[in-house]
Design a protein around this motif. Structure first.
Motif, mmCIF file in Angstrom:
data_model
loop_
_atom_site.group_PDB
_atom_site.id
_atom_site.type_symbol
_atom_site.label_atom_id
_atom_site.label_comp_id
_atom_site.label_asym_id
_atom_site.label_seq_id
_atom_site.Cartn_x
_atom_site.Cartn_y
_atom_site.Cartn_z
ATOM 1 N N ASN A 106 1.125 -1.155 -0.087
ATOM 2 C CA ASN A 106 -0.320 -0.030 -0.115
ATOM 3 C C ASN A 106 0.808 1.245 0.043
ATOM 4 N N ASN A 107 0.182 2.376 0.017
ATOM 5 C CA ASN A 107 1.123 3.603 -0.218
ATOM 6 C C ASN A 107 1.069 4.328 1.414
ATOM 7 N N CYS A 108 0.990 3.526 2.582
ATOM 8 C CA CYS A 108 0.782 4.160 3.727
ATOM 9 C C CYS A 108 2.223 4.654 4.448
ATOM 10 N N ASP A 109 3.069 4.028 3.873
ATOM 11 C CA ASP A 109 4.516 4.232 4.495
ATOM 12 C C ASP A 109 5.329 4.617 3.434
ATOM 13 N N TYR A 110 6.342 5.307 3.776
ATOM 14 C CA TYR A 110 7.422 5.745 2.872
ATOM 15 C C TYR A 110 8.254 4.500 2.416
ATOM 16 N N ALA A 111 8.202 4.460 1.056
ATOM 17 C CA ALA A 111 9.158 3.350 0.409
ATOM 18 C C ALA A 111 9.769 3.936 -0.791
ATOM 19 N N LEU A 112 10.631 3.205 -1.368
ATOM 20 C CA LEU A 112 11.380 3.335 -2.623
ATOM 21 C C LEU A 112 10.830 2.240 -3.606
ATOM 22 N N GLU A 113 11.034 2.845 -4.865
ATOM 23 C CA GLU A 113 11.053 1.887 -5.937
ATOM 24 C C GLU A 113 12.151 2.224 -7.027
ATOM 25 N N LEU A 114 12.529 1.075 -7.501
ATOM 26 C CA LEU A 114 13.925 1.059 -8.377
ATOM 27 C C LEU A 114 13.166 1.617 -9.810
ATOM 28 N N GLN A 115 14.100 2.692 -10.069
ATOM 29 C CA GLN A 115 14.079 3.485 -11.103
ATOM 30 C C GLN A 115 14.913 2.804 -12.485
ATOM 31 N N SER A 116 16.239 2.545 -12.031
ATOM 32 C CA SER A 116 17.161 2.288 -13.168
ATOM 33 C C SER A 116 18.405 1.754 -12.723
ATOM 34 N N VAL A 117 18.851 0.998 -13.330
ATOM 35 C CA VAL A 117 20.313 0.324 -13.069
ATOM 36 C C VAL A 117 21.116 0.486 -14.280
ATOM 37 N N SER A 118 22.276 1.166 -14.232
ATOM 38 C CA SER A 118 23.436 1.197 -15.293
ATOM 39 C C SER A 118 24.790 0.917 -14.653
ATOM 40 N N ALA A 119 25.925 0.732 -15.545
ATOM 41 C CA ALA A 119 27.352 0.668 -15.008
ATOM 42 C C ALA A 119 28.207 1.176 -15.921
ATOM 43 N N GLN A 120 29.372 1.274 -15.360
ATOM 44 C CA GLN A 120 30.382 2.152 -15.902
ATOM 45 C C GLN A 120 31.767 1.780 -15.426
ATOM 46 N N VAL A 121 32.487 1.894 -16.215
ATOM 47 C CA VAL A 121 34.186 1.434 -15.856
ATOM 48 C C VAL A 121 34.580 2.561 -14.982
ATOM 49 N N ILE A 122 35.475 2.205 -14.075
ATOM 50 C CA ILE A 122 35.997 3.150 -13.021
ATOM 51 C C ILE A 122 37.314 3.347 -13.551
ATOM 52 N N ASP A 123 38.086 2.046 -13.512
ATOM 53 C CA ASP A 123 39.508 1.857 -14.067
ATOM 54 C C ASP A 123 39.468 0.380 -14.363
ATOM 55 N N ASP A 124 40.766 0.006 -14.633
ATOM 56 C CA ASP A 124 41.083 -1.458 -15.283
ATOM 57 C C ASP A 124 40.586 -2.548 -14.373
ATOM 58 N N ASP A 125 40.469 -2.202 -13.081
ATOM 59 C CA ASP A 125 40.005 -3.208 -12.031
ATOM 60 C C ASP A 125 38.815 -3.087 -11.384
ATOM 61 N N ALA A 126 38.011 -2.052 -11.609
ATOM 62 C CA ALA A 126 36.798 -1.746 -10.915
ATOM 63 C C ALA A 126 35.697 -1.204 -11.780
ATOM 64 N N ALA A 127 34.542 -1.375 -11.532
ATOM 65 C CA ALA A 127 33.375 -0.755 -12.308
ATOM 66 C C ALA A 127 32.253 -0.115 -11.123
ATOM 67 N N GLN A 128 31.565 0.748 -11.647
ATOM 68 C CA GLN A 128 30.536 1.222 -10.749
ATOM 69 C C GLN A 128 29.255 0.661 -11.355
ATOM 70 N N VAL A 129 28.186 0.246 -10.274
ATOM 71 C CA VAL A 129 26.766 -0.086 -10.778
ATOM 72 C C VAL A 129 26.234 1.047 -10.067
ATOM 73 N N ASN A 130 25.197 1.603 -10.761
ATOM 74 C CA ASN A 130 24.358 2.862 -10.414
ATOM 75 C C ASN A 130 23.107 2.425 -10.336
ATOM 76 N N VAL A 131 22.422 2.530 -9.008
ATOM 77 C CA VAL A 131 21.153 1.934 -8.611
ATOM 78 C C VAL A 131 20.486 3.271 -8.455
ATOM 79 N N ASP A 132 19.327 3.605 -9.010
ATOM 80 C CA ASP A 132 18.532 4.672 -8.791
ATOM 81 C C ASP A 132 17.418 4.441 -8.496
#
Length: 174
Positions: A106-132
């Motif tokens: 229901n909409n009685c309490d504060y809650a979040l819904e997933l909008q989008s998921v994306s990813a990008q390269v940070i460097d040769d060894d790491a990547a960032q997953v963006n969860v909005d």
């Protein structure tokens, strides 16, 4: 003070004021926008999503990175027995599980819904997953709290096509 010292002091004061020491606002160069630097995107595909796991899951919201098939199937079997959009290739990538936690349907309490998921390269060894996320609208009428509301636990499995270490970055849009 000797005249020579006074002259040196005046010259230093004039130089300091010419360099911005006497500004009304402090000098802040900010972050430079380097047009030459491009962000390399990483392919992200949804494997499956639902509002109710197959088995009871303890705890609140969680994000997990599943780097191999054993861990992937361990969690997948707890969440669903439905057909998947595709089978992830763990030689090419890994899976991120986004579990939104238990909440009333229901909409009685504060809650979040997933909008989008994306990813990008940070460097040769790491990547960032963006969860909005975005907040759901809250019902403030007298009908809330709704008695006997159904409990849901939205979850999402996303395949991220990289074997680099993943850093999760979460944001909530207004």
């Amino acid at each position: 003070m000797q005249p020579k010292g006074l002259v040196v002091w005046l010259i230093l004061a004039l130089l300091a004021s010419a360099c911005g020491a006497e500004r009304d606002e402090p000098f802040d160069p900010g972050v430079t926008d380097d047009d030459d630097e491009t962000v390399e995107s990483i392919s992200v595909r949804r494997v499956i999503s639902d509002e109710q796991p197959l088995l009871a899951i303890d705890g609140q919201k969680q994000l997990l990175v599943l780097r191999d098939e054993d861990n992937y199937f361990l969690f997948l079997d707890r969440y669903t027995d439905q057909a998947l959009a595709f089978d992830p290739d763990f030689d090419e990538g890994q899976v991120v599980l986004i579990d939104m936690g238990d909440r009333d349907d229901n909409n009685c309490d504060y809650a979040l819904e997933l909008q989008s998921v994306s990813a990008q390269v940070i460097d040769d060894d790491a990547a960032q997953v963006n969860v909005d996320y975005a907040p759901l609208s809250v019902d403030t009428s007298e009908a809330c709290p709704e008695e006997d509301a159904l409990s849901i636990r939205p979850f999402y499995f996303y395949f991220v096509e990289t074997r680099s270490e993943l850093v999760i970055h979460e944001t909530v849009d207004d």
